[in-house]
Design a protein around this motif. Structure first.
Motif, PDB file in Angstrom:
ATOM      1  N   LEU A 185     -17.192 -65.023 -10.590  1.00 49.17           N
ATOM      2  CA  LEU A 185     -17.939 -64.154 -11.795  1.00 49.17           C
ATOM      3  C   LEU A 185     -16.373 -63.575 -12.599  1.00 49.17           C
ATOM      4  CD1 LEU A 185     -21.080 -63.221 -10.914  1.00 49.17           C
ATOM      5  CD2 LEU A 185     -20.530 -64.898 -12.133  1.00 49.17           C
ATOM      6  N   GLY A 186     -15.642 -62.983 -11.704  1.00 49.68           N
ATOM      7  CA  GLY A 186     -14.647 -62.279 -12.191  1.00 49.68           C
ATOM      8  C   GLY A 186     -13.670 -63.017 -13.156  1.00 49.68           C
ATOM      9  N   LEU A 191     -14.452 -65.649 -14.629  1.00 46.88           N
ATOM     10  CA  LEU A 191     -15.293 -66.205 -15.738  1.00 46.88           C
ATOM     11  C   LEU A 191     -15.258 -64.903 -16.874  1.00 46.88           C
ATOM     12  CD1 LEU A 191     -18.500 -68.014 -14.869  1.00 46.88           C
ATOM     13  CD2 LEU A 191     -16.539 -68.818 -16.128  1.00 46.88           C
ATOM     14  N   GLY A 192     -15.446 -63.706 -16.317  1.00 46.98           N
ATOM     15  CA  GLY A 192     -15.530 -62.416 -17.099  1.00 46.98           C
ATOM     16  C   GLY A 192     -14.236 -62.326 -17.771  1.00 46.98           C
ATOM     17  N   ALA A 193     -12.822 -62.647 -17.195  1.00 41.87           N
ATOM     18  CA  ALA A 193     -11.815 -62.623 -17.539  1.00 41.87           C
ATOM     19  C   ALA A 193     -11.564 -63.620 -18.802  1.00 41.87           C
ATOM     20  CB  ALA A 193     -10.724 -62.622 -16.585  1.00 41.87           C
ATOM     21  N   LEU A 201     -13.891 -64.822 -20.719  1.00 38.42           N
ATOM     22  CA  LEU A 201     -14.767 -64.191 -21.831  1.00 38.42           C
ATOM     23  C   LEU A 201     -14.039 -63.314 -22.698  1.00 38.42           C
ATOM     24  CD1 LEU A 201     -18.330 -64.503 -20.724  1.00 38.42           C
ATOM     25  CD2 LEU A 201     -17.005 -65.916 -22.093  1.00 38.42           C
ATOM     26  N   ILE A 202     -13.322 -62.410 -22.001  1.00 39.41           N
ATOM     27  CA  ILE A 202     -12.527 -61.209 -22.494  1.00 39.41           C
ATOM     28  C   ILE A 202     -11.402 -61.849 -23.282  1.00 39.41           C
ATOM     29  CG2 ILE A 202     -11.207 -59.218 -22.114  1.00 39.41           C
ATOM     30  CD1 ILE A 202     -13.030 -58.767 -19.701  1.00 39.41           C
ATOM     31  N   THR A 203     -10.798 -62.698 -22.504  1.00 34.63           N
ATOM     32  CA  THR A 203      -9.566 -63.166 -23.293  1.00 34.63           C
ATOM     33  C   THR A 203     -10.021 -63.979 -24.765  1.00 34.63           C
ATOM     34  OG1 THR A 203      -8.631 -63.793 -21.190  1.00 34.63           O
ATOM     35  CG2 THR A 203      -7.761 -64.775 -23.021  1.00 34.63           C
ATOM     36  N   TRP A 225      -9.689 -56.615 -30.342  1.00 35.44           N
ATOM     37  CA  TRP A 225     -10.790 -57.187 -30.378  1.00 35.44           C
ATOM     38  C   TRP A 225     -11.122 -57.990 -31.463  1.00 35.44           C
ATOM     39  CZ3 TRP A 225     -12.300 -57.305 -25.553  1.00 35.44           C
ATOM     40  CH2 TRP A 225     -11.982 -56.515 -24.523  1.00 35.44           C
ATOM     41  N   THR A 242     -15.875 -71.447 -23.631  1.00 36.15           N
ATOM     42  CA  THR A 242     -17.230 -70.701 -23.612  1.00 36.15           C
ATOM     43  C   THR A 242     -18.370 -71.774 -23.948  1.00 36.15           C
ATOM     44  OG1 THR A 242     -16.831 -69.920 -25.706  1.00 36.15           O
ATOM     45  CG2 THR A 242     -16.501 -68.378 -23.685  1.00 36.15           C
TER      46      THR A 242
END
Lengths: 354, 300
Positions: free
Chosen positions: B46-47, B49-51, B53-55, B71, B278
């Motif tokens: 999940l980490g 994947l989270g990174a 999405l943030i990117t 952003w 994504t």
């Protein structure tokens, strides 16, 4: 005699070397409650599956009424089956399960819904139509299976040990209910069971199976009172069997004889009048309390042991228990003895009346 | 000998002690059991994947090529407005659906034969046969199909007498290759679903008057449905993410995976690659939600 619903002629089914059904001839009357009783592996279920069409016979013919259905697939035979595991379709609701056969036959929607509701009412599940099978108890599932078969109004309903998975109390209730339903709908029931009590309770006639053959075909009363062979005497209820030397000493004749435990009496001394009686002396070895009855096992001086059964009319069995290791006299009426024929000869009716 | 036995006793006692502490503390036991997988799932999976999405919410400086941590939804705007990306997204989803459908059609008769008709021995052999292609490398299999579809390959050789030609490298070759690659993932769950269906259900259907076609439609297919759903999750998601097979047999065909790969590699536009990546994730989440609604996942 009414018309025959099913006739089996020279029916055989071999699985490799095993003769599951061995040259069977059998006629089942219209509207009869017919049971096939036997131990597992005796061929009774195979006969049922042959009638349903799930197996093809090695030899012989199967007639349903006048039609020879021997080579017909299951879906073009006018019989329906209640399976041992019920075989309810898990992806359908209760009423969809019951409707299945009508739907296949393209019965109109309103008509088939009405008939399905009626069938569910017959098995006392009127308000359960919308449920899913997994929400039902074993007994309810059994009723759904019954309704699903009955709704098609088949000529013959085949039941493959349908009560086997139910607990004792429910099983007794269902036995009575099944018999009532059968009387109401008037369809021929062919019922397979290994439970002798079940067969005796419900059936008009019972066929006792052993090793692919019928040992005896009779009404429940005949079957119990006049067993035709040692196998039947032992399988239907329990029997005290006397053979060879024992028979000669206790009965005074050659042959094999059986007497039911409840027909044997236990006393402390021999009765004064012994006409028409067999009398034997022995020692009580075991006393077994069975609720409604008590069984005493008596070792006779002449060799064999005899089981005596008597109803528990008193509240205590102390009197019976005290008899353990005591010397007693057992008696039974000669006319309660069933001759099973001499071991060298086949059973014949003449011997039974002798 | 004597010493050995004493050593054994000691070991037994020691072992018993540790185990009994774990036995008496159910919390500790659950903790010990769950910590490693939770660490893996939480941090690594999940980490990452989270990174990602943030990117995708950052942007790239066109001039320097550096990532600017500001952003913005600019990447997603490009993705949805530029025609070519829309086409590629639709093409990828369509291909995933097509591959899934082809696999379902091929898998059903095989799974049915394996589960209900084959002898126990043949059943074991067939399971091995189905699994066997998974032992070979993905690349080997993709290149094997490249050979099949080549201008002088076996497909050309078979079709030529009928006046036809090999379809060459493109969507057809990609569909065939991917359907081939993912077929075992469809066969096995459908086989497992059918294997659990008791034979008495088929007998009951026949007993109630249904011929084979009716039984197939009303009993067999509904009972196999959870297996199809499970298998389709594999075939659909694996196709959504593929970019190698299409490179090998797809000719100039581009899928979402290629866009991600190209932006990551040649263009070095990591934020845009993340935004493209994504899309399959969102599509798969939608697909899983739809599969859940059918109720098929509960009976797996």
């Amino acid at each position: 005699m009414t018309a025959t619903a099913i006739s089996l002629r020279g029916l055989s089914k071999h699985f490799g070397q095993v003769r599951a059904v061995d040259e069977l001839d059998l006629d089942i009357a219209d509207g009869e409650f017919f049971s096939m009783l036997g131990p597992s592996g005796s061929g009774k279920t195979t006969v049922l599956r042959l009638i349903a069409g799930f197996e093809e016979p090695t030899a012989g013919t199967i007639l349903l009424g006048e039609d020879d259905v021997t080579r017909r697939p299951p879906f073009s035979r006018d019989v329906n089956t209640v399976f041992q595991d019920y075989a309810i379709f898990p992806h359908m609701s209760v009423v969809e399960n019951v409707e299945y056969g009508l739907r296949v036959k393209k019965v109109g929607k309103a008509d088939r819904r009405r008939r399905a509701e009626e069938a569910l009412e017959t098995v006392r599940l009127a308000s359960y139509g919308a449920r899913r099978p997994h929400q039902l108890s074993g007994g309810q599932r059994q009723r759904v299976a019954l309704a699903r078969a009955l709704v098609n109004r088949p000529k013959v309903l085949l039941l493959d040990e349908p009560l086997g998975a139910l607990d004792l109390k429910l099983r007794r209730e269902m036995q009575i209910e099944l018999k009532e339903i059968q009387r109401d709908v008037g369809i021929t029931f062919v019922f397979v069971t290994h439970d002798q009590e079940e067969a005796l309770t419900m059936s008009d006639r019972v066929a006792v199976f052993n090793e692919g053959r019928i040992e005896q075909l009779a009404t429940p009363v005949e079957l119990y009172e006049q067993p035709a062979s040692a196998f039947v005497a032992g399988f239907v209820g329990t029997s005290n069997l006397f053979r060879g030397e024992d028979a000669r000493r206790l009965v005074g004749e050659d042959g094999t004889f059986a007497v039911r435990p409840e027909k044997v009496r236990l006393a402390t001394s021999a009765p004064a009048d012994t006409t028409g009686l067999c009398v034997a002396h022995g020692v009580v070895r075991e006393v077994v309390y069975l609720g409604a009855t008590t069984s005493s096992v008596v070792e006779l001086d002449d060799g064999p042991t005899v089981t005596v059964s008597h109803p528990n009319t008193d509240t205590s069995i102390d009197a019976a228990a005290e008899r353990r290791d005591q010397r007693v006299v057992v008696t039974w009426r000669r006319d309660h003895l069933v001759s099973l024929g001499s071991p060298t000869q086949a059973t014949s009716p003449e011997e039974e009346t002798a | 000998m004597h010493q050995l036995r004493r050593l054994d006793d000691g070991l037994d006692r020691g072992e018993g002690l540790t185990l009994s502490i774990i036995d008496r503390r159910p919390g500790l036991r659950v903790g010990l059991l769950l910590t490693p997988p939770m660490l893996w799932l939480g941090a690594a999976y999940l980490g990452a994947l989270g990174a990602l999405l943030i990117t995708s919410l950052w942007t790239q400086n066109d001039f320097t090529g550096n990532i600017e941590r500001v952003w913005t939804l600019e990447n997603f705007k490009t993705l949805f407005t530029v025609e070519v990306y829309r086409t590629i997204t639709v093409r990828t989803i369509g291909l995933a659906a097509l591959v899934t459908a082809v696999d379902a059609l091929l898998a059903f008769p095989i799974a049915l034969y394996m589960a209900k008709i084959a002898s126990p021995r043949a059943q074991r052999l067939l399971v091995i046969a189905v699994l066997m292609p998974l032992w070979a490398s993905y690349l080997v299999k993709a290149y094997a199909w490249r050979g099949m579809f080549s201008a002088d390959g076996p497909i050309e050789w078979v079709l030529q007498p009928f006046g036809l030609n090999t379809p060459g490298y493109g969507m057809v070759a990609t569909t065939v290759t991917l359907a081939y690659l993912w077929l075992p993932y469809m066969i096995l769950p459908v086989y497992a679903a059918l294997e659990r269906v008791p034979d008495s259900l088929f007998e009951a259907s026949a007993d109630l008057g249904a011929g084979s076609v009716h039984t197939l439609r009303r009993v067999v297919l509904p009972m196999a449905f959870p297996g199809f759903v499970a298998g389709s999750i594999f075939t659909f998601s694996l196709t959504m993410g593929d970019y190698i097979a299409v490179k090998i047999v797809g000719g100039t065909t581009q899928l979402l995976g290629n866009v991600v790969y190209d932006n990551q590699g040649a263009a070095n536009n990591l934020p845009f690659a993340a935004a493209v990546a994504t899309v399959p994730i969102v599509v798969m989440l939608g697909y899983l939600a739809a599969a859940r609604r059918t109720g098929a996942l509960e009976s797996l």
